[in-house]
Design a protein around this motif. Structure first.
Motif, PDB file in Angstrom:
ATOM      1  N   PRO A 108       0.821  -1.231   0.000  1.00  0.00           N
ATOM      2  CA  PRO A 108       0.000   0.000   0.000  1.00  0.00           C
ATOM      3  C   PRO A 108       0.845   1.268   0.000  1.00  0.00           C
ATOM      4  O   PRO A 108       0.491   2.256  -0.653  1.00  0.00           O
ATOM      5  CB  PRO A 108      -0.821  -0.132   1.285  1.00  0.00           C
ATOM      6  CG  PRO A 108      -0.932  -1.611   1.504  1.00  0.00           C
ATOM      7  CD  PRO A 108       0.399  -2.157   1.079  1.00  0.00           C
ATOM      8  N   ALA A 152       2.191   1.777  -3.506  1.00  0.00           N
ATOM      9  CA  ALA A 152       1.124   2.270  -4.380  1.00  0.00           C
ATOM     10  C   ALA A 152       0.820   3.745  -4.112  1.00  0.00           C
ATOM     11  O   ALA A 152       0.588   4.524  -5.041  1.00  0.00           O
ATOM     12  CB  ALA A 152      -0.129   1.420  -4.189  1.00  0.00           C
ATOM     13  N   ALA A 153       0.841   4.141  -2.833  1.00  0.00           N
ATOM     14  CA  ALA A 153       0.556   5.535  -2.484  1.00  0.00           C
ATOM     15  C   ALA A 153       1.610   6.470  -3.059  1.00  0.00           C
ATOM     16  O   ALA A 153       1.292   7.567  -3.536  1.00  0.00           O
ATOM     17  CB  ALA A 153       0.478   5.684  -0.973  1.00  0.00           C
ATOM     18  N   GLU A 163       0.347  -4.336  -8.611  1.00  0.00           N
ATOM     19  CA  GLU A 163       0.552  -5.785  -8.757  1.00  0.00           C
ATOM     20  C   GLU A 163       0.431  -6.194 -10.220  1.00  0.00           C
ATOM     21  O   GLU A 163       1.259  -6.954 -10.741  1.00  0.00           O
ATOM     22  CB  GLU A 163      -0.489  -6.537  -7.920  1.00  0.00           C
ATOM     23  CG  GLU A 163      -0.303  -6.445  -6.418  1.00  0.00           C
ATOM     24  CD  GLU A 163       0.615  -7.530  -5.880  1.00  0.00           C
ATOM     25  OE1 GLU A 163       1.123  -8.331  -6.692  1.00  0.00           O
ATOM     26  OE2 GLU A 163       0.823  -7.549  -4.650  1.00  0.00           O
ATOM     27  N   ARG A 164      -0.603  -5.717 -10.880  1.00  0.00           N
ATOM     28  CA  ARG A 164      -0.852  -6.112 -12.263  1.00  0.00           C
ATOM     29  C   ARG A 164       0.266  -5.619 -13.184  1.00  0.00           C
ATOM     30  O   ARG A 164       0.769  -6.376 -14.039  1.00  0.00           O
ATOM     31  CB  ARG A 164      -2.197  -5.540 -12.725  1.00  0.00           C
ATOM     32  CG  ARG A 164      -2.543  -5.854 -14.174  1.00  0.00           C
ATOM     33  CD  ARG A 164      -3.919  -5.334 -14.539  1.00  0.00           C
ATOM     34  NE  ARG A 164      -4.045  -3.904 -14.298  1.00  0.00           N
ATOM     35  CZ  ARG A 164      -3.571  -2.958 -15.115  1.00  0.00           C
ATOM     36  NH1 ARG A 164      -2.924  -3.308 -16.215  1.00  0.00           N
ATOM     37  NH2 ARG A 164      -3.744  -1.683 -14.833  1.00  0.00           N
ATOM     38  N   TYR A 178      -1.254   5.042  -7.478  1.00  0.00           N
ATOM     39  CA  TYR A 178      -2.055   3.962  -8.050  1.00  0.00           C
ATOM     40  C   TYR A 178      -2.591   3.086  -6.918  1.00  0.00           C
ATOM     41  O   TYR A 178      -2.142   3.173  -5.769  1.00  0.00           O
ATOM     42  CB  TYR A 178      -1.216   3.104  -9.003  1.00  0.00           C
ATOM     43  CG  TYR A 178      -0.941   3.729 -10.346  1.00  0.00           C
ATOM     44  CD1 TYR A 178      -1.577   3.278 -11.490  1.00  0.00           C
ATOM     45  CD2 TYR A 178      -0.026   4.787 -10.473  1.00  0.00           C
ATOM     46  CE1 TYR A 178      -1.326   3.847 -12.734  1.00  0.00           C
ATOM     47  CE2 TYR A 178       0.233   5.365 -11.707  1.00  0.00           C
ATOM     48  CZ  TYR A 178      -0.414   4.885 -12.830  1.00  0.00           C
ATOM     49  OH  TYR A 178      -0.170   5.454 -14.048  1.00  0.00           O
ATOM     50  N   SER A 179      -3.512   2.204  -7.239  1.00  0.00           N
ATOM     51  CA  SER A 179      -4.002   1.255  -6.242  1.00  0.00           C
ATOM     52  C   SER A 179      -3.036   0.080  -6.147  1.00  0.00           C
ATOM     53  O   SER A 179      -2.313  -0.223  -7.113  1.00  0.00           O
ATOM     54  CB  SER A 179      -5.391   0.742  -6.643  1.00  0.00           C
ATOM     55  OG  SER A 179      -5.294  -0.131  -7.760  1.00  0.00           O
ATOM     56  N   PRO A 180      -2.990  -0.612  -4.997  1.00  0.00           N
ATOM     57  CA  PRO A 180      -2.128  -1.796  -4.885  1.00  0.00           C
ATOM     58  C   PRO A 180      -2.410  -2.825  -5.970  1.00  0.00           C
ATOM     59  O   PRO A 180      -1.476  -3.455  -6.492  1.00  0.00           O
ATOM     60  CB  PRO A 180      -2.471  -2.337  -3.492  1.00  0.00           C
ATOM     61  CG  PRO A 180      -2.898  -1.129  -2.719  1.00  0.00           C
ATOM     62  CD  PRO A 180      -3.641  -0.282  -3.709  1.00  0.00           C
ATOM     63  N   ARG A 181      -3.684  -2.997  -6.336  1.00  0.00           N
ATOM     64  CA  ARG A 181      -4.017  -3.981  -7.373  1.00  0.00           C
ATOM     65  C   ARG A 181      -3.414  -3.587  -8.714  1.00  0.00           C
ATOM     66  O   ARG A 181      -2.903  -4.440  -9.461  1.00  0.00           O
ATOM     67  CB  ARG A 181      -5.538  -4.108  -7.499  1.00  0.00           C
ATOM     68  CG  ARG A 181      -5.970  -5.116  -8.558  1.00  0.00           C
ATOM     69  CD  ARG A 181      -7.474  -5.298  -8.558  1.00  0.00           C
ATOM     70  NE  ARG A 181      -7.946  -5.876  -7.307  1.00  0.00           N
ATOM     71  CZ  ARG A 181      -9.227  -6.150  -7.056  1.00  0.00           C
ATOM     72  NH1 ARG A 181     -10.149  -5.880  -7.962  1.00  0.00           N
ATOM     73  NH2 ARG A 181      -9.577  -6.685  -5.902  1.00  0.00           N
ATOM     74  N   GLN A 182      -3.438  -2.300  -9.045  1.00  0.00           N
ATOM     75  CA  GLN A 182      -2.853  -1.849 -10.309  1.00  0.00           C
ATOM     76  C   GLN A 182      -1.341  -2.073 -10.334  1.00  0.00           C
ATOM     77  O   GLN A 182      -0.779  -2.490 -11.348  1.00  0.00           O
ATOM     78  CB  GLN A 182      -3.162  -0.367 -10.526  1.00  0.00           C
ATOM     79  CG  GLN A 182      -4.605  -0.077 -10.897  1.00  0.00           C
ATOM     80  CD  GLN A 182      -4.885   1.413 -10.940  1.00  0.00           C
ATOM     81  OE1 GLN A 182      -4.623   2.133  -9.977  1.00  0.00           O
ATOM     82  NE2 GLN A 182      -5.409   1.895 -12.064  1.00  0.00           N
TER      83      GLN A 182
END
Length: 490
Positions: free
Chosen positions: A104, A107-108, A118-119, A112-116
Protein backbone atom coordinates in the motif's frame (compact mmCIF):
# COMPACT_ATOMS: atom_id res chain seq x y z
CA UNK A 1 14.49 -8.38 -23.76
CA UNK A 2 13.77 -11.79 -22.18
CA UNK A 3 11.13 -12.41 -24.86
CA UNK A 4 13.74 -12.23 -27.65
CA UNK A 5 14.76 -15.87 -27.29
CA UNK A 6 17.27 -15.93 -30.13
CA UNK A 7 19.13 -12.89 -28.81
CA UNK A 8 19.14 -14.27 -25.26
CA UNK A 9 20.53 -17.62 -26.44
CA UNK A 10 23.35 -15.86 -28.30
CA UNK A 11 24.19 -13.81 -25.19
CA UNK A 12 24.33 -16.95 -23.02
CA UNK A 13 26.40 -18.92 -25.51
CA UNK A 14 28.93 -16.09 -25.77
CA UNK A 15 28.88 -15.49 -21.97
CA UNK A 16 28.27 -11.80 -22.65
CA UNK A 17 28.52 -9.90 -19.35
CA UNK A 18 26.91 -6.83 -20.92
CA UNK A 19 23.54 -8.53 -20.49
CA UNK A 20 23.92 -9.39 -16.79
CA UNK A 21 20.89 -7.91 -15.06
CA UNK A 22 18.97 -7.48 -18.33
CA UNK A 23 17.55 -11.02 -18.07
CA UNK A 24 18.09 -14.30 -16.22
CA UNK A 25 18.55 -17.76 -17.71
CA UNK A 26 16.88 -20.75 -16.02
CA UNK A 27 17.90 -24.31 -16.89
CA UNK A 28 15.06 -26.83 -16.69
CA UNK A 29 17.38 -29.84 -16.36
CA UNK A 30 19.19 -28.49 -13.29
CA UNK A 31 16.56 -26.29 -11.67
CA UNK A 32 18.93 -23.32 -11.36
CA UNK A 33 18.96 -19.81 -12.83
CA UNK A 34 22.06 -17.90 -13.90
CA UNK A 35 23.28 -14.60 -15.26
CA UNK A 36 24.10 -14.66 -19.00
CA UNK A 37 27.86 -14.60 -18.33
CA UNK A 38 27.83 -17.72 -16.11
CA UNK A 39 31.19 -19.51 -16.56
CA UNK A 40 29.69 -23.01 -16.75
CA UNK A 41 29.17 -24.73 -20.10
CA UNK A 42 26.00 -23.25 -21.64
CA UNK A 43 23.01 -25.59 -21.64
CA UNK A 44 21.20 -26.66 -24.78
CA UNK A 45 18.89 -23.91 -26.06
CA UNK A 46 15.82 -26.12 -25.67
CA UNK A 47 16.58 -26.39 -21.94
CA UNK A 48 16.81 -22.62 -21.42
CA UNK A 49 14.03 -20.43 -20.07
CA UNK A 50 14.38 -16.66 -19.79
CA UNK A 51 13.00 -14.39 -17.08
CA UNK A 52 13.00 -10.60 -16.69
CA UNK A 53 13.89 -10.67 -12.98
CA UNK A 54 15.47 -12.90 -10.36
CA UNK A 55 12.17 -12.84 -8.49
CA UNK A 56 10.34 -14.28 -11.51
CA UNK A 57 12.86 -17.10 -11.81
CA UNK A 58 12.53 -17.84 -8.10
CA UNK A 59 8.73 -17.86 -8.33
CA UNK A 60 9.00 -20.37 -11.17
CA UNK A 61 10.84 -22.72 -8.80
CA UNK A 62 14.47 -22.14 -9.84
CA UNK A 63 17.29 -21.53 -7.37
CA UNK A 64 20.28 -19.22 -7.78
CA UNK A 65 23.47 -20.59 -9.33
CA UNK A 66 26.28 -20.95 -6.81
CA UNK A 67 28.94 -20.15 -9.42
CA UNK A 68 27.77 -16.92 -11.05
CA UNK A 69 25.56 -15.57 -8.24
CA UNK A 70 22.89 -13.99 -10.43
CA UNK A 71 21.37 -12.18 -7.47
CA UNK A 72 24.55 -10.07 -7.25
CA UNK A 73 24.64 -8.93 -10.88
CA UNK A 74 24.27 -5.23 -11.75
CA UNK A 75 20.71 -3.98 -11.74
CA UNK A 76 18.79 -3.62 -14.96
CA UNK A 77 19.54 -0.32 -16.72
CA UNK A 78 15.87 -0.23 -17.72
CA UNK A 79 14.93 1.36 -14.40
CA UNK A 80 17.44 4.18 -14.86
CA UNK A 81 16.36 5.58 -18.19
CA UNK A 82 12.62 4.98 -18.03
CA UNK A 83 10.13 7.28 -16.32
CA UNK A 84 7.01 5.09 -16.42
CA UNK A 85 5.22 3.61 -13.42
CA UNK A 86 7.03 0.24 -13.51
CA UNK A 87 10.45 1.90 -13.56
CA UNK A 88 9.46 4.24 -10.74
CA UNK A 89 8.17 1.26 -8.75
CA UNK A 90 11.43 -0.63 -9.21
CA UNK A 91 13.45 2.35 -8.01
CA UNK A 92 11.25 2.59 -4.92
CA UNK A 93 11.51 -1.14 -4.21
CA UNK A 94 15.31 -0.87 -4.43
CA UNK A 95 15.11 2.00 -1.94
CA UNK A 96 13.30 -0.26 0.54
CA UNK A 97 9.80 1.24 0.38
CA UNK A 98 8.01 -2.14 0.36
CA UNK A 99 9.96 -3.31 3.41
CA UNK A 100 9.15 -0.10 5.28
CA UNK A 101 5.61 0.67 4.11
CA UNK A 102 4.32 -2.46 2.38
CA UNK A 103 2.61 -2.64 -1.00
CA UNK A 104 0.00 0.00 0.00
CA UNK A 105 2.84 2.43 0.75
CA UNK A 106 4.45 1.70 -2.63
CA UNK A 107 1.12 2.27 -4.38
CA UNK A 108 0.56 5.54 -2.48
CA UNK A 109 3.94 6.88 -3.59
CA UNK A 110 3.00 6.15 -7.20
CA UNK A 111 -0.60 7.34 -7.05
CA UNK A 112 -2.05 3.96 -8.05
CA UNK A 113 -4.00 1.25 -6.24
CA UNK A 114 -2.13 -1.80 -4.89
CA UNK A 115 -4.02 -3.98 -7.37
CA UNK A 116 -2.85 -1.85 -10.31
CA UNK A 117 0.76 -1.99 -9.14
CA UNK A 118 0.55 -5.79 -8.76
CA UNK A 119 -0.85 -6.11 -12.26
CA UNK A 120 1.73 -3.81 -13.89
CA UNK A 121 4.74 -5.46 -12.23
CA UNK A 122 3.52 -8.99 -12.90
CA UNK A 123 2.88 -8.15 -16.54
CA UNK A 124 6.39 -6.85 -17.15
CA UNK A 125 8.57 -8.58 -14.58
CA UNK A 126 6.73 -11.81 -13.91
CA UNK A 127 6.59 -11.04 -10.19
CA UNK A 128 4.71 -8.70 -7.89
CA UNK A 129 6.19 -6.16 -5.46
CA UNK A 130 6.32 -8.59 -2.52
CA UNK A 131 8.25 -11.18 -4.56
CA UNK A 132 10.63 -8.52 -5.87
CA UNK A 133 11.25 -7.22 -2.35
CA UNK A 134 11.73 -10.79 -1.11
CA UNK A 135 14.42 -11.41 -3.76
CA UNK A 136 16.15 -8.24 -2.60
CA UNK A 137 16.01 -9.39 1.03
CA UNK A 138 17.54 -12.71 0.02
CA UNK A 139 20.47 -10.94 -1.61
CA UNK A 140 21.00 -8.80 1.49
CA UNK A 141 20.84 -11.88 3.70
CA UNK A 142 23.49 -13.66 1.62
CA UNK A 143 25.75 -10.63 1.82
CA UNK A 144 25.48 -10.46 5.61
CA UNK A 145 25.90 -14.21 6.02
CA UNK A 146 29.06 -14.31 3.92
CA UNK A 147 30.78 -11.09 5.02
CA UNK A 148 30.02 -10.79 8.74
CA UNK A 149 30.22 -12.86 11.88
CA UNK A 150 26.80 -11.68 13.03
CA UNK A 151 24.39 -14.16 14.60
CA UNK A 152 21.78 -15.44 12.16
CA UNK A 153 18.99 -13.81 14.15
CA UNK A 154 20.59 -10.39 13.72
CA UNK A 155 21.05 -11.07 10.02
CA UNK A 156 17.40 -12.02 9.57
CA UNK A 157 16.37 -8.77 11.28
CA UNK A 158 18.88 -6.68 9.36
CA UNK A 159 17.82 -8.13 5.99
CA UNK A 160 14.20 -7.23 6.67
CA UNK A 161 12.64 -10.63 7.40
CA UNK A 162 9.69 -10.73 9.77
CA UNK A 163 10.78 -14.01 11.38
CA UNK A 164 13.69 -16.45 11.62
CA UNK A 165 11.53 -19.07 9.91
CA UNK A 166 10.88 -16.82 6.90
CA UNK A 167 14.61 -16.06 6.73
CA UNK A 168 15.60 -19.73 6.83
CA UNK A 169 12.96 -20.80 4.31
CA UNK A 170 13.86 -18.03 1.85
CA UNK A 171 17.61 -18.65 1.99
CA UNK A 172 17.11 -22.38 1.52
CA UNK A 173 14.67 -21.89 -1.34
CA UNK A 174 16.72 -19.29 -3.23
CA UNK A 175 20.23 -20.68 -2.72
CA UNK A 176 19.54 -24.39 -2.05
CA UNK A 177 21.65 -24.06 1.11
CA UNK A 178 20.87 -23.30 4.72
CA UNK A 179 22.24 -20.03 6.14
CA UNK A 180 24.91 -21.98 8.04
CA UNK A 181 25.95 -23.84 4.89
CA UNK A 182 26.24 -20.54 3.01
CA UNK A 183 28.58 -19.20 5.67
CA UNK A 184 30.63 -22.40 5.79
CA UNK A 185 31.28 -22.21 2.03
CA UNK A 186 33.22 -18.95 2.36
CA UNK A 187 34.54 -19.15 5.92
CA UNK A 188 37.85 -20.87 5.09
CA UNK A 189 39.32 -18.46 2.57
CA UNK A 190 37.38 -15.32 3.40
CA UNK A 191 37.14 -14.57 7.11
CA UNK A 192 34.19 -12.42 8.12
CA UNK A 193 34.63 -8.80 9.08
CA UNK A 194 34.91 -8.26 12.80
CA UNK A 195 32.88 -5.11 13.32
CA UNK A 196 29.15 -5.65 13.79
CA UNK A 197 28.33 -2.46 11.91
CA UNK A 198 31.15 -2.47 9.34
CA UNK A 199 30.78 -4.29 6.04
CA UNK A 200 33.09 -4.65 3.06
CA UNK A 201 31.55 -5.55 -0.28
CA UNK A 202 32.06 -5.25 -4.02
CA UNK A 203 29.69 -3.20 -6.14
CA UNK A 204 29.58 -4.66 -9.67
CA UNK A 205 29.08 -2.62 -12.81
CA UNK A 206 28.92 -3.05 -16.57
CA UNK A 207 32.25 -2.27 -18.21
CA UNK A 208 33.67 0.06 -19.24
CA UNK A 209 33.65 2.54 -16.40
CA UNK A 210 35.66 5.78 -16.46
CA UNK A 211 36.18 6.80 -12.82
CA UNK A 212 37.84 10.15 -13.59
CA UNK A 213 34.80 12.38 -13.93
CA UNK A 214 32.70 10.26 -11.59
CA UNK A 215 34.92 10.48 -8.53
CA UNK A 216 36.56 13.72 -9.66
CA UNK A 217 33.22 15.53 -9.69
CA UNK A 218 32.16 14.18 -6.30
CA UNK A 219 35.45 15.15 -4.67
CA UNK A 220 35.78 18.56 -6.35
CA UNK A 221 32.33 19.56 -5.07
CA UNK A 222 32.57 17.76 -1.71
CA UNK A 223 31.07 19.53 1.30
CA UNK A 224 33.55 19.64 4.23
CA UNK A 225 32.35 17.57 7.18
CA UNK A 226 30.01 15.51 4.97
CA UNK A 227 32.33 14.32 2.17
CA UNK A 228 36.04 13.81 1.67
CA UNK A 229 38.68 11.99 -0.36
CA UNK A 230 40.93 9.94 1.91
CA UNK A 231 43.27 7.00 1.26
CA UNK A 232 42.15 6.65 -2.35
CA UNK A 233 38.44 6.55 -1.54
CA UNK A 234 35.51 8.93 -1.69
CA UNK A 235 33.89 8.94 1.73
CA UNK A 236 30.68 10.51 2.98
CA UNK A 237 27.97 10.36 5.60
CA UNK A 238 24.50 9.01 4.78
CA UNK A 239 21.16 9.84 6.38
CA UNK A 240 19.08 6.64 6.34
CA UNK A 241 15.59 5.65 7.58
CA UNK A 242 16.79 3.95 10.77
CA UNK A 243 19.99 5.85 11.50
CA UNK A 244 23.09 7.05 9.70
CA UNK A 245 26.09 5.51 8.00
CA UNK A 246 29.56 6.33 6.76
CA UNK A 247 30.58 4.89 3.40
CA UNK A 248 33.93 4.67 1.60
CA UNK A 249 33.88 3.99 -2.15
CA UNK A 250 37.10 3.06 -3.95
CA UNK A 251 37.27 2.41 -7.73
CA UNK A 252 38.86 -0.80 -9.06
CA UNK A 253 39.08 -2.08 -12.64
CA UNK A 254 36.23 -4.58 -12.26
CA UNK A 255 34.24 -3.29 -9.28
CA UNK A 256 33.87 -0.49 -6.76
CA UNK A 257 34.98 -1.47 -3.27
CA UNK A 258 32.45 -0.33 -0.69
CA UNK A 259 32.98 -0.18 3.07
CA UNK A 260 29.87 0.66 5.07
CA UNK A 261 29.63 1.49 8.75
CA UNK A 262 25.97 1.38 9.74
CA UNK A 263 24.25 2.32 12.96
CA UNK A 264 21.36 -0.03 12.06
CA UNK A 265 21.67 -3.10 9.83
CA UNK A 266 18.13 -2.64 8.56
CA UNK A 267 19.51 0.17 6.40
CA UNK A 268 22.00 -2.04 4.51
CA UNK A 269 19.91 -2.65 1.39
CA UNK A 270 18.94 1.02 1.15
CA UNK A 271 22.54 2.18 1.65
CA UNK A 272 23.79 -0.12 -1.13
CA UNK A 273 21.03 1.03 -3.47
CA UNK A 274 21.85 4.68 -2.84
CA UNK A 275 25.57 4.15 -3.35
CA UNK A 276 24.89 2.39 -6.66
CA UNK A 277 22.64 5.26 -7.67
CA UNK A 278 25.27 7.83 -6.63
CA UNK A 279 27.84 6.20 -8.92
CA UNK A 280 25.37 5.34 -11.72
CA UNK A 281 26.56 1.73 -11.59
CA UNK A 282 23.50 0.21 -13.25
CA UNK A 283 24.00 2.20 -16.46
CA UNK A 284 24.55 0.49 -19.82
CA UNK A 285 27.71 2.25 -21.07
CA UNK A 286 27.84 0.22 -24.29
CA UNK A 287 24.43 1.49 -25.39
CA UNK A 288 25.21 5.06 -24.30
CA UNK A 289 28.59 5.25 -25.98
CA UNK A 290 27.39 3.54 -29.15
CA UNK A 291 24.83 6.28 -29.74
CA UNK A 292 27.11 9.18 -28.77
CA UNK A 293 29.96 7.76 -30.85
CA UNK A 294 27.75 8.03 -33.93
CA UNK A 295 28.16 11.82 -33.75
CA UNK A 296 31.50 12.62 -35.45
CA UNK A 297 32.09 15.56 -33.09
CA UNK A 298 31.63 13.45 -29.96
CA UNK A 299 33.32 10.30 -31.27
CA UNK A 300 36.89 11.36 -30.32
CA UNK A 301 35.75 12.20 -26.78
CA UNK A 302 34.07 8.82 -26.36
CA UNK A 303 37.03 6.93 -27.81
CA UNK A 304 39.44 8.72 -25.48
CA UNK A 305 37.66 7.72 -22.24
CA UNK A 306 34.61 5.47 -22.77
CA UNK A 307 32.24 4.55 -19.99
CA UNK A 308 31.66 7.94 -18.40
CA UNK A 309 28.90 7.91 -15.81
CA UNK A 310 26.69 10.67 -14.47
CA UNK A 311 27.65 11.47 -10.85
CA UNK A 312 24.37 11.54 -8.95
CA UNK A 313 23.43 11.80 -5.28
CA UNK A 314 22.46 9.75 -2.24
CA UNK A 315 19.90 12.37 -1.18
CA UNK A 316 17.85 14.27 -3.80
CA UNK A 317 16.71 16.96 -1.34
CA UNK A 318 20.30 17.60 -0.30
CA UNK A 319 21.38 17.97 -3.90
CA UNK A 320 18.53 20.37 -4.71
CA UNK A 321 19.63 22.60 -1.83
CA UNK A 322 23.23 22.44 -3.02
CA UNK A 323 22.19 23.28 -6.59
CA UNK A 324 20.63 26.51 -5.35
CA UNK A 325 23.74 27.28 -3.31
CA UNK A 326 25.76 26.84 -6.49
CA UNK A 327 23.79 29.29 -8.60
CA UNK A 328 26.07 31.84 -10.26
CA UNK A 329 29.00 31.21 -7.92
CA UNK A 330 32.23 29.23 -8.15
CA UNK A 331 32.59 25.65 -6.97
CA UNK A 332 34.68 26.85 -4.02
CA UNK A 333 32.04 29.40 -2.98
CA UNK A 334 29.27 26.80 -3.21
CA UNK A 335 31.26 24.46 -0.97
CA UNK A 336 31.78 27.28 1.54
CA UNK A 337 28.06 28.08 1.68
CA UNK A 338 27.21 24.40 2.12
CA UNK A 339 29.84 23.92 4.83
CA UNK A 340 28.35 26.80 6.83
CA UNK A 341 24.90 25.20 6.65
CA UNK A 342 26.33 21.87 7.78
CA UNK A 343 28.13 23.39 10.75
CA UNK A 344 25.11 25.42 11.86
CA UNK A 345 22.26 22.99 11.14
CA UNK A 346 23.66 19.53 10.36
CA UNK A 347 23.38 16.63 12.78
CA UNK A 348 26.79 15.91 14.36
CA UNK A 349 28.15 12.37 14.40
CA UNK A 350 31.13 10.81 16.12
CA UNK A 351 33.95 12.03 13.85
CA UNK A 352 35.34 9.52 11.35
CA UNK A 353 38.37 11.09 9.73
CA UNK A 354 37.15 14.43 8.42
CA UNK A 355 33.49 13.39 8.47
CA UNK A 356 31.67 15.11 11.32
CA UNK A 357 28.06 15.79 10.28
CA UNK A 358 25.05 14.68 8.31
CA UNK A 359 23.86 17.22 5.77
CA UNK A 360 20.85 19.01 7.29
CA UNK A 361 17.44 17.85 6.09
CA UNK A 362 14.77 20.19 4.72
CA UNK A 363 12.94 20.25 8.06
CA UNK A 364 16.02 21.63 9.84
CA UNK A 365 16.69 24.17 7.10
CA UNK A 366 13.08 25.34 6.92
CA UNK A 367 13.44 26.93 10.36
CA UNK A 368 16.64 28.91 9.79
CA UNK A 369 16.82 32.70 9.83
CA UNK A 370 17.23 33.86 6.19
CA UNK A 371 19.30 36.85 7.33
CA UNK A 372 22.11 34.44 8.30
CA UNK A 373 22.54 33.38 4.67
CA UNK A 374 25.49 35.15 3.07
CA UNK A 375 24.00 35.70 -0.36
CA UNK A 376 21.66 38.16 -2.12
CA UNK A 377 18.04 38.57 -1.05
CA UNK A 378 16.71 37.03 -4.26
CA UNK A 379 18.65 33.83 -3.65
CA UNK A 380 17.59 33.79 0.01
CA UNK A 381 14.01 33.76 -1.23
CA UNK A 382 14.80 30.93 -3.64
CA UNK A 383 16.50 28.95 -0.90
CA UNK A 384 13.77 29.38 1.74
CA UNK A 385 10.98 28.66 -0.75
CA UNK A 386 12.69 25.49 -1.94
CA UNK A 387 13.36 24.07 1.53
CA UNK A 388 9.79 24.87 2.61
CA UNK A 389 8.45 22.96 -0.41
CA UNK A 390 10.75 20.02 0.27
CA UNK A 391 9.89 19.95 3.98
CA UNK A 392 6.15 19.97 3.29
CA UNK A 393 6.41 17.32 0.54
CA UNK A 394 5.26 19.91 -1.95
CA UNK A 395 7.95 18.66 -4.32
CA UNK A 396 8.82 14.98 -4.71
CA UNK A 397 12.40 14.38 -5.84
CA UNK A 398 12.63 10.84 -4.48
CA UNK A 399 13.45 7.57 -6.20
CA UNK A 400 9.88 7.08 -7.43
CA UNK A 401 9.18 10.66 -8.44
CA UNK A 402 7.54 11.65 -11.71
CA UNK A 403 10.29 13.53 -13.54
CA UNK A 404 7.96 15.80 -15.50
CA UNK A 405 5.92 16.74 -12.43
CA UNK A 406 9.09 17.43 -10.45
CA UNK A 407 10.40 19.72 -13.18
CA UNK A 408 7.08 21.58 -13.31
CA UNK A 409 6.97 21.99 -9.52
CA UNK A 410 10.54 23.31 -9.42
CA UNK A 411 9.76 25.74 -12.23
CA UNK A 412 7.01 27.34 -10.15
CA UNK A 413 9.47 28.41 -7.44
CA UNK A 414 11.06 31.87 -7.62
CA UNK A 415 14.65 31.89 -8.84
CA UNK A 416 14.60 28.30 -10.13
CA UNK A 417 15.40 28.51 -13.84
CA UNK A 418 16.25 25.98 -16.56
CA UNK A 419 19.89 25.48 -15.47
CA UNK A 420 18.91 24.60 -11.88
CA UNK A 421 15.96 22.44 -12.97
CA UNK A 422 18.00 20.39 -15.43
CA UNK A 423 20.95 20.07 -13.04
CA UNK A 424 18.58 18.68 -10.41
CA UNK A 425 16.95 16.45 -13.03
CA UNK A 426 20.34 15.08 -14.05
CA UNK A 427 21.82 14.38 -10.66
CA UNK A 428 18.94 14.18 -8.17
CA UNK A 429 16.12 12.73 -10.27
CA UNK A 430 18.49 10.61 -12.34
CA UNK A 431 17.02 11.51 -15.74
CA UNK A 432 19.64 10.34 -18.29
CA UNK A 433 18.28 12.76 -20.87
CA UNK A 434 18.59 15.93 -18.76
CA UNK A 435 20.41 18.64 -20.68
CA UNK A 436 21.87 22.01 -19.65
CA UNK A 437 22.68 24.01 -22.80
CA UNK A 438 23.09 27.24 -20.80
CA UNK A 439 25.90 25.79 -18.63
CA UNK A 440 29.15 27.70 -19.16
CA UNK A 441 31.24 24.51 -19.37
CA UNK A 442 28.89 22.97 -21.92
CA UNK A 443 28.86 26.15 -24.03
CA UNK A 444 32.67 26.42 -23.93
CA UNK A 445 33.02 22.79 -25.05
CA UNK A 446 30.44 23.30 -27.78
CA UNK A 447 32.36 26.32 -29.09
CA UNK A 448 35.67 24.44 -29.15
CA UNK A 449 34.13 21.43 -30.91
CA UNK A 450 32.31 23.46 -33.54
CA UNK A 451 28.85 22.79 -32.13
CA UNK A 452 26.19 25.53 -32.15
CA UNK A 453 26.86 28.33 -29.71
CA UNK A 454 23.38 29.42 -28.64
CA UNK A 455 21.36 27.31 -26.16
CA UNK A 456 18.42 26.95 -28.57
CA UNK A 457 20.58 25.84 -31.49
CA UNK A 458 22.62 23.51 -29.29
CA UNK A 459 19.43 21.92 -27.96
CA UNK A 460 18.25 21.25 -31.51
CA UNK A 461 21.64 19.74 -32.41
CA UNK A 462 21.61 17.61 -29.25
CA UNK A 463 18.33 15.93 -30.23
CA UNK A 464 20.49 13.27 -31.92
CA UNK A 465 21.97 12.37 -28.53
CA UNK A 466 18.64 11.47 -26.93
CA UNK A 467 17.91 9.69 -24.63
CA UNK A 468 21.48 10.02 -23.31
CA UNK A 469 22.05 13.79 -23.28
CA UNK A 470 23.12 13.77 -19.60
CA UNK A 471 26.02 11.50 -20.62
CA UNK A 472 26.85 13.79 -23.52
CA UNK A 473 27.20 16.57 -20.94
CA UNK A 474 29.83 14.50 -19.11
CA UNK A 475 31.84 14.13 -22.32
CA UNK A 476 31.51 17.85 -23.06
CA UNK A 477 32.63 18.80 -19.55
CA UNK A 478 35.62 16.49 -19.95
CA UNK A 479 37.11 18.86 -22.54
CA UNK A 480 37.77 21.49 -19.87
CA UNK A 481 40.70 21.72 -17.46
CA UNK A 482 38.79 21.40 -14.20
CA UNK A 483 39.20 19.26 -11.10
CA UNK A 484 35.85 17.59 -11.77
CA UNK A 485 37.53 15.74 -14.66
CA UNK A 486 40.42 14.26 -12.69
CA UNK A 487 40.59 11.31 -10.36
CA UNK A 488 42.15 12.74 -7.18
CA UNK A 489 45.61 11.60 -6.20
CA UNK A 490 45.63 8.79 -3.66
Amino acid sequence: MHEDVERCVRAVQSKDARFDGWFYTAVVTTGIYCRPSCPVVPPKPENMRFYPSAAAAQQAGFRACKRCRPDASPGSPEWNHRADVVARAMRLIADGVVDREGVPGLAAHLGYSPRQIERLLNAELGAGPLALARAQRAQTARLLIETTALPMGDIAFGAGFASIRAFNDTVREVFALTPSELRDRVARGHPATAGPGSLSLRLPFRAPLCPDNLFGHLVATAVPGVEEWRDGAYRRTLRLPHGHAVVALRPHPDHVACTLSLTDLRDLTIAISRCRRLLDLDADPVAVDELLRSDPLLEPLVEKAPGRRVPRTVDPAEFAVRAVLGQQVSTAAARTHAARLVTAHGDPITPVGGLTHLFPGPEALAGLDPSTLAFPQSRRTTFTTLVAALASDGIDLGAGSDWDKARAALGELPGIGPWTIETIAMRALGDPDAFIPTDLGVRAAARDLGLPGTPAALTRRAAAWRPWRAYAVQYLWATGDHAINRLPAA
